[in-house]
Design an enzyme around this catalytic site. Structure first.
Site, PDB file in Angstrom:
ATOM      1  N   CYS A   1       0.567  -1.629   0.795  1.00  0.00           N
ATOM      2  CA  CYS A   1      -0.150   0.730  -0.136  1.00  0.00           C
ATOM      3  C   CYS A   1       0.938   1.498   0.228  1.00  0.00           C
ATOM      4  O   CYS A   1       2.855   1.079   0.309  1.00  0.00           O
ATOM      5  CB  CYS A   1      -0.993  -0.511   1.219  1.00  0.00           C
TER       6      CYS A   1
ATOM      7  N   TYR B   1      -3.798   1.463  11.057  1.00  0.00           N
ATOM      8  CA  TYR B   1      -5.142   0.615  12.221  1.00  0.00           C
ATOM      9  C   TYR B   1      -5.096  -0.479  11.256  1.00  0.00           C
ATOM     10  O   TYR B   1      -5.786  -1.549  11.760  1.00  0.00           O
ATOM     11  CB  TYR B   1      -6.458   0.869  12.362  1.00  0.00           C
ATOM     12  N   CYS B   2      -4.526  -0.707  10.487  1.00  0.00           N
ATOM     13  CA  CYS B   2      -4.256  -1.324   9.039  1.00  0.00           C
ATOM     14  C   CYS B   2      -3.760  -2.576   9.740  1.00  0.00           C
ATOM     15  O   CYS B   2      -2.492  -2.995  10.039  1.00  0.00           O
ATOM     16  CB  CYS B   2      -3.744  -0.846   8.039  1.00  0.00           C
TER      17      CYS B   2
ATOM     18  N   ARG C   1      -4.954   7.402   9.329  1.00  0.00           N
ATOM     19  CA  ARG C   1      -5.175   7.364   7.072  1.00  0.00           C
ATOM     20  C   ARG C   1      -3.761   7.977   6.845  1.00  0.00           C
ATOM     21  O   ARG C   1      -4.575   9.749   6.428  1.00  0.00           O
ATOM     22  CB  ARG C   1      -6.207   7.580   7.065  1.00  0.00           C
TER      23      ARG C   1
ATOM     24  N   CYS D   1     -19.833 -17.984   9.318  1.00  0.00           N
ATOM     25  CA  CYS D   1     -18.676 -17.917   8.223  1.00  0.00           C
ATOM     26  C   CYS D   1     -18.637 -19.218   7.908  1.00  0.00           C
ATOM     27  O   CYS D   1     -19.001 -19.779   7.807  1.00  0.00           O
ATOM     28  CB  CYS D   1     -18.550 -16.877   8.913  1.00  0.00           C
TER      29      CYS D   1
ATOM     30  N   ASP E   1     -10.019 -12.833   5.510  1.00  0.00           N
ATOM     31  CA  ASP E   1      -8.962 -11.982   5.399  1.00  0.00           C
ATOM     32  C   ASP E   1      -8.020 -11.462   6.223  1.00  0.00           C
ATOM     33  O   ASP E   1      -7.234 -11.151   6.730  1.00  0.00           O
ATOM     34  CB  ASP E   1      -9.420 -10.997   4.256  1.00  0.00           C
TER      35      ASP E   1
ATOM     36  N   CYS F   1     -29.048 -14.200  25.513  1.00  0.00           N
ATOM     37  CA  CYS F   1     -29.496 -13.228  24.856  1.00  0.00           C
ATOM     38  C   CYS F   1     -30.322 -12.369  23.808  1.00  0.00           C
ATOM     39  O   CYS F   1     -30.450 -13.138  23.188  1.00  0.00           O
ATOM     40  CB  CYS F   1     -28.120 -12.228  23.959  1.00  0.00           C
TER      41      CYS F   1
ATOM     42  N   CYS G   1     -18.388 -10.970  14.849  1.00  0.00           N
ATOM     43  CA  CYS G   1     -17.287 -11.429  14.883  1.00  0.00           C
ATOM     44  C   CYS G   1     -16.289 -12.421  15.589  1.00  0.00           C
ATOM     45  O   CYS G   1     -16.117 -11.329  16.537  1.00  0.00           O
ATOM     46  CB  CYS G   1     -16.249 -10.335  13.703  1.00  0.00           C
TER      47      CYS G   1
ATOM     48  N   CYS H   1     -19.660  -5.922  22.943  1.00  0.00           N
ATOM     49  CA  CYS H   1     -21.296  -6.757  23.431  1.00  0.00           C
ATOM     50  C   CYS H   1     -22.171  -5.560  23.699  1.00  0.00           C
ATOM     51  O   CYS H   1     -22.748  -5.343  23.514  1.00  0.00           O
ATOM     52  CB  CYS H   1     -21.186  -7.732  24.268  1.00  0.00           C
TER      53      CYS H   1
END
Length: 379
Positions: A20, A26-27, A139, A284, A300, A342, A352, A365
């Site tokens: 990049c 944070y990438c 960024r 997933c 990914d 819940c 995730c 949460c």
């Protein structure tokens, strides 16, 4: 027996791996070409052809086959790479329904590239974190300068050539406090918005020495060891309040006219419509990641050696994705009992797995509870 005619996958292809031109703090994919030892700076013609052919075979005949180009910064692959990709799609597709999407920081766009995207119907996702101060907080380029001006220049090129695009905005420690301003800014740019929470943990010493920027997330092959969160990670309460404000702004100003992915998905889940967003889907494992050298990973976000499924030059992509079933089932089977009781389980499905940083409980949460409660009270 063949594949179901409507069977779909959501593969992400990494034509230049993690390469990049920016250095976003944070990438999570930066440096992957070194960590995964891809051995190439760009996807070869052989890998590209195999990926397109096998992907078309793997999907059901009635499915719309999406080729999603990610990075790093996928435009660094160059326009000739995508010209080859489109030719191969036409060669192997033979009338199939095909779409191309590409996620970009927009700083490398040109008139030529935008004309190509328009001609071939590419849908572009632009990574932008809101107004200039919010965007430039994390960024930045290799020289440390903020990338906002260059990103906006790229957006103007997309508009100039009539290219369809949406925005992807991370929710982080800086912009979590500016939800109304962020939404107000984005709504002037696009009718389609995505918000992605930043949740990353500091790499352990042994991980950092191996080239990892952040700790490997918890999963079926990972140890449940707590690591300190990075300072740019969103707070659970901040994320929940951010989403509530975005929902209020959307409902007041744009309901029925603009789309916010997490709002659309949550309203769909309330009606029993299966989520198109893997984070809020029961399972997933259908969203694999294809690296520049043809290696395939479970996701990914799980592009680590322990989650390598194989290489599509050696094993067909359909077979590799069948190997991903255990990973996909872990999302549900790994839920703690508290989640099963819940009231919001049918809306979040545990979130995730990478964010299960509190035992098996999702770090976000408490924030998701705030959002779900607010949304259901307002619809």
């Amino acid at each position: 027996m063949g594949a179901h005619p409507d069977r779909t996958y959501a593969m992400l292809a990494k034509p230049v791996s993690g390469a990049c031109n920016l250095r976003c703090a944070y990438c999570y994919y930066a440096g992957k070409e070194r960590l995964l030892q891809t051995g190439t700076s760009r996807m070869s013609d052989e890998v590209l052809a195999a990926y397109i052919r096998q992907s078309l075979t793997m999907h059901g005949r009635n499915a719309t086959v999406e080729f999603a180009w990610h990075g790093g910064e996928p435009t660094l692959a160059g326009i000739d790479f995508y010209r080859k990709a489109v030719r191969l799609e036409e060669q192997y597709g033979q009338g199939r329904k095909i779409v191309n999407t590409l996620q970009t920081n927009a700083t490398c766009l040109s008139d030529e590239l935008c004309r190509f995207f328009k001609e071939h119907g590419f849908l572009i996702g632009v990574s932008i974190d809101g107004p200039e101060d919010c965007h430039n907080a994390y960024r930045r380029g290799a020289d440390g300068a903020g990338s906002f001006a260059d990103t906006m220049r790229g957006i103007e090129l997309l508009k100039k050539h009539g290219v369809s695009f949406n925005t992807l905005t991370t929710v982080n420690r800086v912009n979590e406090e500016h939800a109304a301003r962020v939404y107000g800014f984005l709504r002037e740019l696009t009718d389609w918005m995505q918000f992605l929470p930043v949740v990353e943990s500091e790499a352990a010493e042994y991980e950092g020495s191996a080239g990892q920027l952040f700790a490997e997330p918890p999963g079926i092959h990972g140890l449940k060891i707590r690591h300190p969160l990075t300072p740019f990670s969103v707070t659970p309460e901040g994320y929940g309040k951010f989403l509530c404000t975005v929902f209020d702004e959307w409902k007041k100003r744009d309901e029925g006219h603009k789309h916010v992915q997490i709002i659309d998905v949550t309203l769909g889940n309330l009606q029993g419509i299966p989520s198109s967003l893997c984070v809020h889907h029961p399972l997933c494992g259908h969203s694999g990641c294809v690296e520049a050298n043809g290696d395939v990973y479970a996701c990914d976000r799980y592009a680590f050696p322990a989650y390598r499924l194989g290489n599509l030059l050696e094993t067909d992509l359909g077979i590799l994705m069948e190997r991903n079933r255990q990973f996909g089932m872990h999302k549900t089977y790994g839920l703690p009992e508290t989640c099963l009781d819940c009231p919001w389980i049918r809306l979040c499905f545990g979130g995730c797995p990478k964010d299960r940083l509190q035992g098996d409980r999702n770090y976000l949460c408490d924030g998701l509870r705030i959002f779900f409660r607010h949304l259901t009270e307002c619809v």
